[in-house]
Design an enzyme around this catalytic site. Sequence first.
Site, PDB file in Angstrom:
ATOM      1  N   HIS A  25      -6.858   7.808  11.694  1.00 51.22           N
ATOM      2  CA  HIS A  25      -6.475   6.386  11.581  1.00 51.22           C
ATOM      3  C   HIS A  25      -4.997   6.207  11.265  1.00 51.22           C
ATOM      4  O   HIS A  25      -4.571   5.125  10.840  1.00 51.22           O
ATOM      5  CB  HIS A  25      -7.336   5.685  10.525  1.00 51.22           C
ATOM      6  CG  HIS A  25      -8.773   5.567  10.921  1.00 51.22           C
ATOM      7  ND1 HIS A  25      -9.760   5.267  10.024  1.00 51.22           N
ATOM      8  CD2 HIS A  25      -9.394   5.721  12.109  1.00 51.22           C
ATOM      9  CE1 HIS A  25     -10.935   5.244  10.644  1.00 51.22           C
ATOM     10  NE2 HIS A  25     -10.744   5.511  11.912  1.00 51.22           N
ATOM     11  N   ARG A  51       0.835  -1.212   0.000  1.00 50.92           N
ATOM     12  CA  ARG A  51       0.000   0.000   0.000  1.00 50.92           C
ATOM     13  C   ARG A  51       0.871   1.264   0.000  1.00 50.92           C
ATOM     14  O   ARG A  51       0.528   2.261  -0.641  1.00 50.92           O
ATOM     15  CB  ARG A  51      -0.947  -0.023   1.199  1.00 50.92           C
ATOM     16  CG  ARG A  51      -2.025  -1.110   1.073  1.00 50.92           C
ATOM     17  CD  ARG A  51      -2.984  -1.091   2.229  1.00 50.92           C
ATOM     18  NE  ARG A  51      -3.662   0.182   2.358  1.00 50.92           N
ATOM     19  CZ  ARG A  51      -4.342   0.540   3.445  1.00 50.92           C
ATOM     20  NH1 ARG A  51      -4.417  -0.283   4.482  1.00 50.92           N
ATOM     21  NH2 ARG A  51      -4.932   1.717   3.510  1.00 50.92           N
ATOM     22  N   GLY A  81     -16.892  10.749   0.791  1.00 55.07           N
ATOM     23  CA  GLY A  81     -16.265   9.495   0.403  1.00 55.07           C
ATOM     24  C   GLY A  81     -16.080   8.509   1.532  1.00 55.07           C
ATOM     25  O   GLY A  81     -15.060   7.824   1.617  1.00 55.07           O
ATOM     26  N   ASN A 138     -20.871  11.720  -1.687  1.00 58.92           N
ATOM     27  CA  ASN A 138     -20.416  10.339  -1.822  1.00 58.92           C
ATOM     28  C   ASN A 138     -20.839   9.798  -3.174  1.00 58.92           C
ATOM     29  O   ASN A 138     -21.676  10.398  -3.862  1.00 58.92           O
ATOM     30  CB  ASN A 138     -21.047   9.513  -0.684  1.00 58.92           C
ATOM     31  CG  ASN A 138     -20.134   8.382  -0.227  1.00 58.92           C
ATOM     32  OD1 ASN A 138     -18.925   8.560  -0.104  1.00 58.92           O
ATOM     33  ND2 ASN A 138     -20.706   7.222  -0.007  1.00 58.92           N
ATOM     34  N   GLN A 198     -10.004   9.754   7.593  1.00 61.85           N
ATOM     35  CA  GLN A 198      -9.812   8.360   8.009  1.00 61.85           C
ATOM     36  C   GLN A 198      -8.708   7.727   7.162  1.00 61.85           C
ATOM     37  O   GLN A 198      -8.270   6.626   7.446  1.00 61.85           O
ATOM     38  CB  GLN A 198     -11.117   7.579   7.822  1.00 61.85           C
ATOM     39  CG  GLN A 198     -12.265   8.092   8.667  1.00 61.85           C
ATOM     40  CD  GLN A 198     -13.590   7.475   8.245  1.00 61.85           C
ATOM     41  OE1 GLN A 198     -13.950   6.390   8.680  1.00 61.85           O
ATOM     42  NE2 GLN A 198     -14.291   8.141   7.360  1.00 61.85           N
ATOM     43  N   VAL A 213      -5.102   6.966   5.421  1.00 65.24           N
ATOM     44  CA  VAL A 213      -3.708   6.940   5.869  1.00 65.24           C
ATOM     45  C   VAL A 213      -2.782   7.471   4.779  1.00 65.24           C
ATOM     46  O   VAL A 213      -1.567   7.453   4.944  1.00 65.24           O
ATOM     47  CB  VAL A 213      -3.309   5.509   6.293  1.00 65.24           C
ATOM     48  CG1 VAL A 213      -4.084   5.086   7.542  1.00 65.24           C
ATOM     49  CG2 VAL A 213      -3.490   4.498   5.161  1.00 65.24           C
ATOM     50  N   ASP A 214      -3.363   7.955   3.667  1.00 67.12           N
ATOM     51  CA  ASP A 214      -2.526   8.530   2.597  1.00 67.12           C
ATOM     52  C   ASP A 214      -2.248  10.011   2.862  1.00 67.12           C
ATOM     53  O   ASP A 214      -2.900  10.625   3.705  1.00 67.12           O
ATOM     54  CB  ASP A 214      -3.205   8.333   1.231  1.00 67.12           C
ATOM     55  CG  ASP A 214      -4.517   9.104   1.093  1.00 67.12           C
ATOM     56  OD1 ASP A 214      -5.555   8.488   0.808  1.00 67.12           O
ATOM     57  OD2 ASP A 214      -4.498  10.345   1.273  1.00 67.12           O
TER      58      ASP A 214
HETATM   59  N1  APR Z   1     -16.121   9.379  -5.142  1.00 61.77           N
HETATM   60  C1  APR Z   1     -16.869   9.504  -4.000  1.00 61.77           C
HETATM   61  N2  APR Z   1     -17.144   8.450  -3.167  1.00 61.77           N
HETATM   62  C2  APR Z   1     -16.675   7.253  -3.545  1.00 61.77           C
HETATM   63  C3  APR Z   1     -15.928   7.048  -4.742  1.00 61.77           C
HETATM   64  C4  APR Z   1     -15.659   8.189  -5.552  1.00 61.77           C
HETATM   65  N3  APR Z   1     -14.959   8.093  -6.678  1.00 61.77           N
HETATM   66  N4  APR Z   1     -15.618   5.717  -4.839  1.00 61.77           N
HETATM   67  C5  APR Z   1     -16.187   5.112  -3.760  1.00 61.77           C
HETATM   68  N5  APR Z   1     -16.819   6.041  -2.982  1.00 61.77           N
HETATM   69  C6  APR Z   1     -17.527   5.831  -1.712  1.00 61.77           C
HETATM   70  C7  APR Z   1     -18.217   4.473  -1.602  1.00 61.77           C
HETATM   71  O1  APR Z   1     -19.528   4.564  -2.097  1.00 61.77           O
HETATM   72  C8  APR Z   1     -18.185   4.220  -0.090  1.00 61.77           C
HETATM   73  O2  APR Z   1     -19.371   4.706   0.523  1.00 61.77           O
HETATM   74  O3  APR Z   1     -16.571   5.855  -0.693  1.00 61.77           O
HETATM   75  C9  APR Z   1     -16.992   5.035   0.395  1.00 61.77           C
HETATM   76  C10 APR Z   1     -15.790   4.218   0.847  1.00 61.77           C
HETATM   77  O4  APR Z   1     -16.171   3.455   1.955  1.00 61.77           O
HETATM   78  P1  APR Z   1     -15.114   2.494   2.673  1.00 61.77           P
HETATM   79  O5  APR Z   1     -14.405   1.717   1.657  1.00 61.77           O
HETATM   80  O6  APR Z   1     -15.861   1.783   3.736  1.00 61.77           O
HETATM   81  O7  APR Z   1     -14.040   3.507   3.282  1.00 61.77           O
HETATM   82  P2  APR Z   1     -14.102   4.345   4.628  1.00 61.77           P
HETATM   83  O8  APR Z   1     -15.475   4.790   4.942  1.00 61.77           O
HETATM   84  O9  APR Z   1     -13.056   5.383   4.530  1.00 61.77           O
HETATM   85  O10 APR Z   1     -13.635   3.236   5.704  1.00 61.77           O
HETATM   86  C11 APR Z   1     -13.480   3.607   7.033  1.00 61.77           C
HETATM   87  O11 APR Z   1     -12.546   1.481   7.602  1.00 61.77           O
HETATM   88  O12 APR Z   1     -11.283  -0.219   6.847  1.00 61.77           O
HETATM   89  C12 APR Z   1     -11.307   0.808   7.730  1.00 61.77           C
HETATM   90  O13 APR Z   1      -9.538   2.075   8.649  1.00 61.77           O
HETATM   91  C13 APR Z   1     -10.215   1.827   7.454  1.00 61.77           C
HETATM   92  O14 APR Z   1     -10.328   4.237   7.444  1.00 61.77           O
HETATM   93  C14 APR Z   1     -10.972   3.059   7.030  1.00 61.77           C
HETATM   94  C15 APR Z   1     -12.326   2.868   7.672  1.00 61.77           C
END
Ligand code: APR
Length: 229
Positions: free
Chosen positions: A109, A56, A171, A197, A91, A93-94
């Site tokens: 995070h 990653r 997002g 989102n 949230q 880590v980048d």
């Molecule tokens: N633009 C906007 N939203 C997007 C896009 C995009 N191009 N692509 C995906 N999404 C949305 C998805 O619909 C989803 O609701 O981003 C969201 C990503 O959700 P997750 O993958 O669950 O990520 P996140 O909410 O940041 O996860 C929270 O979970 O795994 C742990 O520690 C990790 O920080 C992370 C935490």
Amino acid sequence: MNVFILTGAGVSAESGLGVFRGPGAAMWKRYDPMQLATPEAFARNPALVHDFYNMRRRNLIAASPNAAHVALARLEAQLARRCGALTLVTQNVDDLHERAGSRRVIHMHGELLKARCASCGAVSDRRDDLAVDSRCGCALRPHVVWFGETPLDLDEIFAALEAADLFVAIGTSGAVYPAAGLVRAARGRGVRCCELNLEASDNAAEFDDRRYGPASEIVPSWVEEILAK
Ligand code: APR
């Protein structure tokens, strides 16, 4: 105006860093988080965990910020000029928010480009791979918050939420607490809440305004609107 923004993996998806949940090749469908993202997993098999975060980290170094990151950096600068403020809590880590020009980013995070000593907790910058024998006296681990661990800077985050006039989630799926609970805390204070989102999140019903589409499109236009007000 005092704006509080919470971002998640979706804001970096169009920079090629993928998301954790949702359709297609979401990370936690391809990898088991219980084998890779818990303190127990690290104790059991540190080499496996290092391989995952090294991969990653390399992807991150090869990635670039997108229009959503750039728009949020611009919003921060413009609000500061107008005696307002932006608190950007991520949230992620980048470091794409910082690379896009955001000055104040709270990484609740952790950060992939940092390592932490597993015993004394000392944090250091890290761009190259970590290995089992990487040491600062004791073993080094990625400076990320794993499942079952407490997020970072919660006091600062809740203090900023106390002062906010507007809460915006960008997002994020709303699947992981305590981040997913921030909108309810904001609503409890009577703050207007907006969700940007790709699709409705797990807690979409908590938001007053919702806009759906790719972050690189909907975030710049939302920022234009805010600055036009
Ligand atoms: N633009 C906007 N939203 C997007 C896009 C995009 N191009 N692509 C995906 N999404 C949305 C998805 O619909 C989803 O609701 O981003 C969201 C990503 O959700 P997750 O993958 O669950 O990520 P996140 O909410 O940041 O996860 C929270 O979970 O795994 C742990 O520690 C990790 O920080 C992370 C935490």
